[in-house]
Motif scaffolding. Structure first.
Motif, PDB file in Angstrom:
ATOM      1  N   GLY A 193       0.825  -1.216   0.000  1.00  0.00           N
ATOM      2  CA  GLY A 193       0.000   0.000   0.000  1.00  0.00           C
ATOM      3  C   GLY A 193       0.854   1.258   0.000  1.00  0.00           C
ATOM      4  O   GLY A 193       0.603   2.200  -0.760  1.00  0.00           O
ATOM      5  N   LEU A 194       1.889   1.275   0.838  1.00  0.00           N
ATOM      6  CA  LEU A 194       2.754   2.460   0.930  1.00  0.00           C
ATOM      7  C   LEU A 194       3.472   2.716  -0.394  1.00  0.00           C
ATOM      8  O   LEU A 194       3.588   3.856  -0.850  1.00  0.00           O
ATOM      9  CB  LEU A 194       3.798   2.264   2.045  1.00  0.00           C
ATOM     10  N   ILE A 195       3.943   1.644  -1.017  1.00  0.00           N
ATOM     11  CA  ILE A 195       4.673   1.789  -2.286  1.00  0.00           C
ATOM     12  C   ILE A 195       3.724   2.279  -3.389  1.00  0.00           C
ATOM     13  O   ILE A 195       4.060   3.171  -4.169  1.00  0.00           O
ATOM     14  CB  ILE A 195       5.339   0.445  -2.667  1.00  0.00           C
ATOM     15  N   LEU A 196       2.523   1.711  -3.436  1.00  0.00           N
ATOM     16  CA  LEU A 196       1.592   2.099  -4.504  1.00  0.00           C
ATOM     17  C   LEU A 196       1.113   3.544  -4.330  1.00  0.00           C
ATOM     18  O   LEU A 196       0.876   4.244  -5.314  1.00  0.00           O
ATOM     19  CB  LEU A 196       0.409   1.134  -4.572  1.00  0.00           C
ATOM     20  N   ARG A 197       0.994   3.998  -3.090  1.00  0.00           N
ATOM     21  CA  ARG A 197       0.611   5.411  -2.870  1.00  0.00           C
ATOM     22  C   ARG A 197       1.714   6.328  -3.367  1.00  0.00           C
ATOM     23  O   ARG A 197       1.456   7.350  -3.994  1.00  0.00           O
ATOM     24  CB  ARG A 197       0.313   5.668  -1.393  1.00  0.00           C
ATOM     25  N   GLN A 198       2.942   5.973  -3.108  1.00  0.00           N
ATOM     26  CA  GLN A 198       4.067   6.783  -3.601  1.00  0.00           C
ATOM     27  C   GLN A 198       4.122   6.750  -5.128  1.00  0.00           C
ATOM     28  O   GLN A 198       4.353   7.764  -5.776  1.00  0.00           O
ATOM     29  CB  GLN A 198       5.393   6.225  -3.064  1.00  0.00           C
ATOM     30  N   LEU A 199       3.883   5.564  -5.680  1.00  0.00           N
ATOM     31  CA  LEU A 199       3.967   5.442  -7.137  1.00  0.00           C
ATOM     32  C   LEU A 199       2.898   6.293  -7.814  1.00  0.00           C
ATOM     33  O   LEU A 199       3.140   6.899  -8.859  1.00  0.00           O
ATOM     34  CB  LEU A 199       3.856   3.970  -7.557  1.00  0.00           C
ATOM     35  N   GLU A 200       1.736   6.352  -7.215  1.00  0.00           N
ATOM     36  CA  GLU A 200       0.660   7.188  -7.770  1.00  0.00           C
ATOM     37  C   GLU A 200       1.124   8.657  -7.871  1.00  0.00           C
ATOM     38  O   GLU A 200       0.909   9.330  -8.875  1.00  0.00           O
ATOM     39  CB  GLU A 200      -0.583   7.086  -6.874  1.00  0.00           C
ATOM     40  N   VAL A 201       1.782   9.125  -6.819  1.00  0.00           N
ATOM     41  CA  VAL A 201       2.238  10.526  -6.794  1.00  0.00           C
ATOM     42  C   VAL A 201       3.269  10.755  -7.904  1.00  0.00           C
ATOM     43  O   VAL A 201       3.183  11.714  -8.685  1.00  0.00           O
ATOM     44  CB  VAL A 201       2.840  10.882  -5.412  1.00  0.00           C
ATOM     45  N   TYR A 202       4.259   9.870  -7.993  1.00  0.00           N
ATOM     46  CA  TYR A 202       5.310  10.017  -9.015  1.00  0.00           C
ATOM     47  C   TYR A 202       4.735   9.864 -10.423  1.00  0.00           C
ATOM     48  O   TYR A 202       5.131  10.565 -11.348  1.00  0.00           O
ATOM     49  CB  TYR A 202       6.412   8.980  -8.792  1.00  0.00           C
ATOM     50  N   TYR A 203       3.812   8.931 -10.584  1.00  0.00           N
ATOM     51  CA  TYR A 203       3.238   8.660 -11.907  1.00  0.00           C
ATOM     52  C   TYR A 203       2.386   9.842 -12.378  1.00  0.00           C
ATOM     53  O   TYR A 203       2.446  10.248 -13.533  1.00  0.00           O
ATOM     54  CB  TYR A 203       2.406   7.376 -11.836  1.00  0.00           C
ATOM     55  N   ASP A 204       1.636  10.400 -11.452  1.00  0.00           N
ATOM     56  CA  ASP A 204       0.852  11.614 -11.758  1.00  0.00           C
ATOM     57  C   ASP A 204       1.763  12.723 -12.254  1.00  0.00           C
ATOM     58  O   ASP A 204       1.479  13.404 -13.231  1.00  0.00           O
ATOM     59  CB  ASP A 204       0.180  12.136 -10.475  1.00  0.00           C
ATOM     60  N   ARG A 205       2.874  12.886 -11.520  1.00  0.00           N
ATOM     61  CA  ARG A 205       3.810  13.960 -11.893  1.00  0.00           C
ATOM     62  C   ARG A 205       4.390  13.709 -13.285  1.00  0.00           C
ATOM     63  O   ARG A 205       4.532  14.643 -14.086  1.00  0.00           O
ATOM     64  CB  ARG A 205       4.923  14.041 -10.837  1.00  0.00           C
ATOM     65  N   LEU A 206       4.691  12.459 -13.563  1.00  0.00           N
ATOM     66  CA  LEU A 206       5.217  12.108 -14.894  1.00  0.00           C
ATOM     67  C   LEU A 206       4.183  12.436 -15.971  1.00  0.00           C
ATOM     68  O   LEU A 206       4.507  13.052 -16.991  1.00  0.00           O
ATOM     69  CB  LEU A 206       5.566  10.616 -14.913  1.00  0.00           C
ATOM     70  N   GLN A 207       2.947  12.029 -15.740  1.00  0.00           N
ATOM     71  CA  GLN A 207       1.913  12.236 -16.762  1.00  0.00           C
ATOM     72  C   GLN A 207       1.606  13.728 -16.945  1.00  0.00           C
ATOM     73  O   GLN A 207       1.276  14.174 -18.036  1.00  0.00           O
ATOM     74  CB  GLN A 207       0.622  11.476 -16.415  1.00  0.00           C
ATOM     75  N   GLU A 208       1.731  14.493 -15.848  1.00  0.00           N
ATOM     76  CA  GLU A 208       1.378  15.917 -15.927  1.00  0.00           C
ATOM     77  C   GLU A 208       2.519  16.787 -16.424  1.00  0.00           C
ATOM     78  O   GLU A 208       2.294  17.775 -17.124  1.00  0.00           O
ATOM     79  CB  GLU A 208       0.916  16.421 -14.548  1.00  0.00           C
ATOM     80  N   THR A 209       3.768  16.438 -16.048  1.00  0.00           N
ATOM     81  CA  THR A 209       4.870  17.367 -16.343  1.00  0.00           C
ATOM     82  C   THR A 209       5.962  16.783 -17.221  1.00  0.00           C
ATOM     83  O   THR A 209       6.921  17.470 -17.540  1.00  0.00           O
ATOM     84  CB  THR A 209       5.526  17.872 -15.026  1.00  0.00           C
ATOM     85  N   GLY A 210       5.867  15.502 -17.587  1.00  0.00           N
ATOM     86  CA  GLY A 210       6.916  14.899 -18.417  1.00  0.00           C
ATOM     87  C   GLY A 210       8.030  14.295 -17.577  1.00  0.00           C
ATOM     88  O   GLY A 210       7.888  14.122 -16.364  1.00  0.00           O
ATOM     89  N   THR A 211       9.141  13.989 -18.243  1.00  0.00           N
ATOM     90  CA  THR A 211      10.170  13.138 -17.616  1.00  0.00           C
ATOM     91  C   THR A 211      11.401  13.887 -17.091  1.00  0.00           C
ATOM     92  O   THR A 211      12.259  13.278 -16.462  1.00  0.00           O
ATOM     93  CB  THR A 211      10.689  12.115 -18.650  1.00  0.00           C
TER      94      THR A 211
END
Ligand code: BTN
Length: 274
Positions: free
Chosen positions: A198-216
């Protein structure tokens, strides 16, 4: 029997909206790849297994863990990135795993005077290029990202994570002794795999959102910042050659840049650091 893993991470928008738990699979990466290609599961779906009969690592190495002790899972990702940027997704996943573990183990408590006292289970994690997480210099987690195309032609990445959780020293192959560790070995406490997931997936959601919104662009600097390897002297084994030199950073695709002793800077796309 009730699974120790949640069926979903409710507060997440994409990552872990569906979490399936199976006792045995060949490899969570292989199984999820077959499923995404058949159009059965979509972006953010997670498959967790207690045991893999043919778990795989990078360069077709075996990934072996005894039943029920490690956290073995894969996720379907469909990031908006160029094909050459795939390496950045591995770095992003490593940041998410480290972030989840930091949250659980790195917390500080305060004494009555407000002074910080280390959390009793504090562990010291280190990122190793390209996609390992070390603890006390020993491998605790490996990440295997594989790409493919679904029937509709959509590109996907399966990110597979193997985190050593409750193995004791005797669970590791004799040949790996001294090179691998687990959370149990480091903390002397049995850890809950479902909570860690759960902790890892919550962090991944945050990073993945940032990737999708702002690029790499931010991924390689963020990874480098956490890894702290800039300026270190590294030995890189890349296919048939071994290169030694100073780490000058990562390029925009996440490749390692090393300044050799003669001053030449070389870019390493795939290899192992020793
Ligand atoms: C490596 O260090 O070489 C990567 C290891 C990745 C292992 C994980 S376990 C879950 C997923 N399924 C696999 O078959 N491999 C990855």
């Amino acid at each position: 029997m009730i699974s120790e893993f949640p069926g979903s991470i409710h507060e997440n928008r994409i990552i872990g909206k569906s979490i399936r738990h199976l006792p045995v699979v060949d490899s969570t990466n292989s199984q999820l790849k077959a499923e995404v290609e058949a159009g059965l599961f979509g972006e953010g779906s997670v498959l967790v297994a207690d045991y893999q009969t043919t778990g795989r690592g990078r360069f077709d190495r075996q990934w072996v863990s005894p039943p029920g002790k490690a956290l073995l899972f894969s996720i379907i990702l469909k990031p908006c990135i160029d094909p050459g940027e795939q390496q950045l997704v591995s770095l992003l996943v490593a940041l998410a795993v480290t972030g989840g573990l930091d949250e659980h183990f790195g917390k500080h408590e305060h004494d009555s005077r407000g002074n910080e006292i280390p959390y009793r289970d504090e562990i010291c994690l280190r990122l190793k290029w390209p996609n390992d997480i070390l603890c006390d210099g020993k491998k605790m987690c490996g990440i295997l990202c594989e790409t493919g195309h679904s029937k509709s032609g959509e590109r996907y990445i399966i990110a597979g994570i193997g985190l050593n959780v409750n193995q004791s020293e005797s669970d590791f192959d004799a040949g790996l002794k001294g090179n691998v560790t687990s959370l149990y070995v480091e903390t002397e406490r049995i850890q809950q795999r479902g909570k860690l997931l759960g902790l890892i997936l919550r962090q991944l959601e945050v990073y993945y959102d940032r990737l999708q919104e702002t690029g790499t662009r931010w991924i390689a600097p963020a990874w480098l910042d956490r890894a702290g390897i800039q300026g270190d002297i590294l030995t890189v084994i890349e296919q048939s050659r071994t290169i030694s030199g100073e780490c000058v950073g990562l390029n925009r695709e996440g490749a390692l840049m090393v300044r050799k002793h003669d001053g030449e800077i070389i870019t390493v796309y795939s290899g192992d650091i020793s």
